[in-house]
Motif scaffolding. Structure first.
Motif, short mmCIF file in Angstrom:
data_model
loop_
_atom_site.label_atom_id
_atom_site.label_comp_id
_atom_site.label_asym_id
_atom_site.label_seq_id
_atom_site.Cartn_x
_atom_site.Cartn_y
_atom_site.Cartn_z
N GLY A 1 31.35 34.29 53.14
CA GLY A 1 31.88 33.13 53.02
C GLY A 1 32.17 32.31 51.78
N GLN A 2 31.94 33.27 50.70
CA GLN A 2 32.22 32.48 49.24
C GLN A 2 33.45 33.37 48.79
N GLU A 3 33.98 32.88 47.63
CA GLU A 3 34.92 33.60 46.92
C GLU A 3 34.34 34.47 46.00
N ARG A 4 34.91 35.60 45.54
CA ARG A 4 34.67 36.36 44.81
C ARG A 4 34.55 35.86 43.38
N GLU A 5 33.27 36.26 42.50
CA GLU A 5 33.13 35.59 41.31
C GLU A 5 32.77 36.49 40.23
N GLY A 6 33.10 36.40 39.07
CA GLY A 6 32.75 37.29 37.86
C GLY A 6 31.51 37.18 37.73
N VAL A 7 30.72 38.38 37.19
CA VAL A 7 29.35 38.41 36.64
C VAL A 7 29.27 38.60 35.36
N ALA A 8 30.13 39.83 34.93
CA ALA A 8 29.96 40.30 33.74
C ALA A 8 31.25 41.15 33.20
N SER A 9 31.65 41.03 31.98
CA SER A 9 32.70 42.23 31.75
C SER A 9 32.75 42.59 30.33
N ILE A 10 33.58 43.51 30.11
CA ILE A 10 33.72 44.17 28.54
C ILE A 10 35.03 44.10 28.08
N VAL A 11 35.56 43.53 27.34
CA VAL A 11 36.82 43.55 26.96
C VAL A 11 36.96 44.32 25.48
N ARG A 12 37.88 45.38 25.61
CA ARG A 12 38.19 46.05 24.41
C ARG A 12 37.00 46.83 23.97
N ASP A 13 35.98 47.18 24.82
CA ASP A 13 34.86 48.08 24.71
C ASP A 13 34.12 47.46 23.62
N SER A 14 34.16 45.96 23.19
CA SER A 14 33.34 45.27 22.25
C SER A 14 32.96 43.94 22.69
N ASP A 15 33.70 43.33 23.33
CA ASP A 15 33.15 41.81 23.89
C ASP A 15 32.92 41.76 25.02
N ILE A 16 31.50 41.44 25.21
CA ILE A 16 30.72 41.66 26.48
C ILE A 16 30.64 39.84 26.90
N ARG A 17 31.00 39.70 28.15
CA ARG A 17 31.04 38.32 28.47
C ARG A 17 30.18 38.43 30.06
N TYR A 18 29.37 37.13 29.99
CA TYR A 18 28.51 36.94 31.37
C TYR A 18 28.92 35.80 31.85
N SER A 19 28.61 35.81 33.06
CA SER A 19 28.66 34.22 33.71
C SER A 19 27.37 33.50 33.65
N ALA A 20 27.46 32.30 33.71
CA ALA A 20 26.17 31.53 33.32
C ALA A 20 24.96 32.14 34.22
N ALA A 21 25.10 32.52 35.41
CA ALA A 21 24.01 33.08 36.31
C ALA A 21 23.82 34.36 35.75
#
Length: 128
Positions: free
Chosen positions: A42-62
């Motif tokens: 019942g919810q939209e797909r949300e981001g959790v974590a990603s890696i950009v160009r093998d160096s920049d790691i990004r996380y959701s607040a959760a």
């Protein structure tokens, strides 16, 4: 052809840990970004974590402080180590790579771009 295959989901009690794995095809190895996303019923797909160009790691607040994303290019595998799991983390978790086109293409600018390649998902359930 880009292929992604997740594994490692399961049922755990609150406070438990799981490590998800995503084996990707050689054709996905050159993707500018890869990541983990989740979708609860019942919810939209949300981001959790990603890696950009093998160096920049990004996380959701959760995810920040509890989850760790890593990538092993020698094994063509993307990982998501999840600690201190809570019932709110219950969802289907998907591995994704940037690129592609068509209806599967979803834009997540905060996670590095447009993700058009998706695995089938692995279920994570956190309950007591």
């Amino acid at each position: 052809q880009v292929q992604l295959r997740e594994s490692g989901g399961g049922s755990v009690q609150p406070g438990g840990s799981l490590t998800l794995s995503c084996v990707f095809s050689a054709s996905a190895a050159g993707s500018a970004c890869m990541g983990w996303f989740r979708q609860a019923p019942g919810q939209e797909r949300e981001g959790v974590a990603s890696i950009v160009r093998d160096s920049d790691i990004r996380y959701s607040a959760a995810a920040k402080g509890r989850f760790t994303l890593s990538k092993d290019n020698t094994k063509n595998t993307l990982y998501l180590q999840m600690n201190s799991l809570q019932p709110g983390d219950t969802a289907m978790y998907y591995c994704a790579a940037c690129g592609g086109s068509g209806p599967a293409l979803l834009h997540y600018r905060a996670y590095g771009g447009a993700f058009g390649y998706w695995g089938q998902g692995t279920q994570v359930t956190v309950s007591s």
